[in-house]
Write an enzyme that holds these catalytic residues in place. Structure first.
Site, mmCIF file in Angstrom:
data_model
loop_
_atom_site.group_PDB
_atom_site.id
_atom_site.type_symbol
_atom_site.label_atom_id
_atom_site.label_comp_id
_atom_site.label_asym_id
_atom_site.label_seq_id
_atom_site.Cartn_x
_atom_site.Cartn_y
_atom_site.Cartn_z
ATOM 1 N N ASP A 74 -3.860 7.268 -14.435
ATOM 2 C CA ASP A 74 -3.106 7.616 -13.120
ATOM 3 C C ASP A 74 -3.761 7.175 -11.802
ATOM 4 O O ASP A 74 -5.265 7.536 -11.795
ATOM 5 C CB ASP A 74 -2.905 9.082 -12.980
ATOM 6 C CG ASP A 74 -1.585 9.411 -14.103
ATOM 7 O OD1 ASP A 74 -2.033 10.294 -15.023
ATOM 8 O OD2 ASP A 74 -0.845 8.743 -14.180
ATOM 9 N N ARG A 128 -0.551 -8.306 -20.897
ATOM 10 C CA ARG A 128 -1.359 -7.927 -22.338
ATOM 11 C C ARG A 128 -0.643 -6.984 -23.291
ATOM 12 O O ARG A 128 -1.134 -6.928 -24.295
ATOM 13 C CB ARG A 128 -2.604 -7.116 -21.485
ATOM 14 C CG ARG A 128 -2.344 -6.057 -21.056
ATOM 15 C CD ARG A 128 -3.534 -5.318 -20.219
ATOM 16 N NE ARG A 128 -4.557 -4.752 -21.028
ATOM 17 C CZ ARG A 128 -4.419 -3.619 -21.760
ATOM 18 N NH1 ARG A 128 -3.352 -2.608 -21.321
ATOM 19 N NH2 ARG A 128 -5.348 -3.126 -22.515
ATOM 20 N N PRO A 159 0.903 -1.142 0.030
ATOM 21 C CA PRO A 159 -0.305 0.055 0.092
ATOM 22 C C PRO A 159 0.927 1.369 -0.009
ATOM 23 O O PRO A 159 0.432 2.252 -0.548
ATOM 24 C CB PRO A 159 -0.681 0.003 1.132
ATOM 25 C CG PRO A 159 -0.696 -1.654 1.899
ATOM 26 C CD PRO A 159 0.574 -2.005 1.211
ATOM 27 N N GLU A 174 1.120 -7.477 8.304
ATOM 28 C CA GLU A 174 1.437 -6.153 8.095
ATOM 29 C C GLU A 174 2.480 -5.776 6.962
ATOM 30 O O GLU A 174 2.729 -4.515 6.737
ATOM 31 C CB GLU A 174 1.985 -5.664 9.703
ATOM 32 C CG GLU A 174 0.817 -5.797 10.456
ATOM 33 C CD GLU A 174 -0.508 -5.014 10.202
ATOM 34 O OE1 GLU A 174 -1.592 -5.645 10.234
ATOM 35 O OE2 GLU A 174 -0.477 -3.813 9.923
HETATM 36 N N1 LIG Z 1 -2.247 -1.192 -3.551
HETATM 37 C C1 LIG Z 1 -2.210 -2.135 -2.438
HETATM 38 C C2 LIG Z 1 -1.156 -2.964 -2.138
HETATM 39 C C3 LIG Z 1 -1.924 -3.524 -0.975
HETATM 40 C C4 LIG Z 1 -1.017 -4.928 -0.130
HETATM 41 C C5 LIG Z 1 0.225 -5.456 -0.874
HETATM 42 C C6 LIG Z 1 0.574 -6.386 0.004
HETATM 43 C C7 LIG Z 1 0.278 -6.465 1.306
HETATM 44 C C8 LIG Z 1 0.609 -7.461 2.521
HETATM 45 C C9 LIG Z 1 -0.458 -7.295 3.204
HETATM 46 N N2 LIG Z 1 -1.150 -6.505 3.030
HETATM 47 C C10 LIG Z 1 -0.936 -6.094 1.889
HETATM 48 C C11 LIG Z 1 -1.739 -5.149 0.948
HETATM 49 N N3 LIG Z 1 -3.234 -3.176 -0.637
HETATM 50 N N4 LIG Z 1 -3.318 -2.224 -1.538
#
Ligand SMILES: Nc1cc(-c2ccc3cc[nH]c3c2)n[nH]1
Length: 242
Positions: A172, A157, A88, A115
């Site tokens: 974006d 793709r 995230p 986490e």
């Molecule tokens: N764009 C986005 C990526 C993620 C993500 C990516 C990896 C992990 C590992 C544990 N929670 C996660 C959430 N959430 N939203």
């Protein structure tokens, strides 16, 4: 193009064998390897996570298990892989990124859970290959697998002979708030990389301040538009909450 995915839920990647992507494999436009992270554990419980240094909710994925998995999956060949870590707090993934990656001979996706993955895994891998922590949007998934599937699809793709028709324009991602900073778990020192002292201090005010500073620094470097989008008042208010 070679694509490898490391995950604790290998079956989550079964959609790669379906439809358009399945065809790309059949036509040998891509070769895909899906790897179970637990294959690199050595304990009876096959543990891949541990408590976070500095406290806080949830668990963090262990650096030693990830380190061994990446050492093996990314073992030196004629070409060096690009390591993609869905997160995230990553840089936004967009069409421009998909186009850039479609030129790569080899992508490896490290799918986290809980986490997230101990920061030192990313820092260590970056000494041997290009590493990108990437977000597919400002919402939080339970793990990296869905993000990996999304990005793999966006890249594959683009490969010649996979899609019949020409491609549409870029998109974006949006953004608001601050990104999270790095996370750490045991061991206290891993591959000569110590956990930041403040996280072991037990001083919760200092820990909160440090995390906020890390979040500001990371947001400044990765998503500066998030800072300009935050008014002075928002930043002060967030600081008062510490
Ligand atoms: N764009 C986005 C990526 C993620 C993500 C990516 C990896 C992990 C590992 C544990 N929670 C996660 C959430 N959430 N939203």
């Amino acid at each position: 193009m070679r694509i490898d995915v490391i995950t604790i839920f290998p079956d989550y990647l079964n959609p790669l064998r379906e439809a358009l992507l399945g065809k790309a494999i059949e036509r040998e436009r891509i070769s895909v390897g899906v790897h179970d992270l637990r294959d690199w554990t050595h304990d009876v419980h096959r543990a891949v996570d541990d408590s976070p240094y500095g406290g806080g909710p949830g668990m963090v994925m262990k650096p030693d298990v990830w380190g061994e998995a990446l050492d093996e999956v990314c073992a030196a060949q004629e070409v060096t892989p690009r390591l993609v870590v869905p997160a995230p707090a990553g840089r936004p993934f967009d069409q421009k990124t998909a186009v850039r990656w479609s030129q790569d001979p080899w992508l490896v996706f490290a799918c986290g859970r809980y986490e997230g993955i101990d920061q030192r895994v990313i820092d260590d891998a970056a000494t041997r290959m290009p590493v990108e922590e990437v977000s597919i949007g400002d919402y939080v998934l339970v793990g990296g697998e869905v993000a990996a599937l999304t990005m793999i699809e966006a890249v594959v793709r683009l490969l010649p002979g996979v899609l019949g028709n020409p491609l549409s324009a870029e998109q974006d991602s949006f953004s608001d708030g601050l990104l999270e900073g790095p996370c750490y778990t045991r061991p206290e020192v891993w591959r000569e990389r110590p956990v930041p002292d403040v996280l072991r201090s037990g001083n919760h005010a200092a820990i909160a301040r440090w995390r906020r500073d890390q979040a500001l620094e990371r947001t400044y470097h990765r998503r500066p538009e998030l800072l300009s989008a935050l008014s002075e008042g928002d930043l002060d208010k967030a600081d008062r909450k510490q």
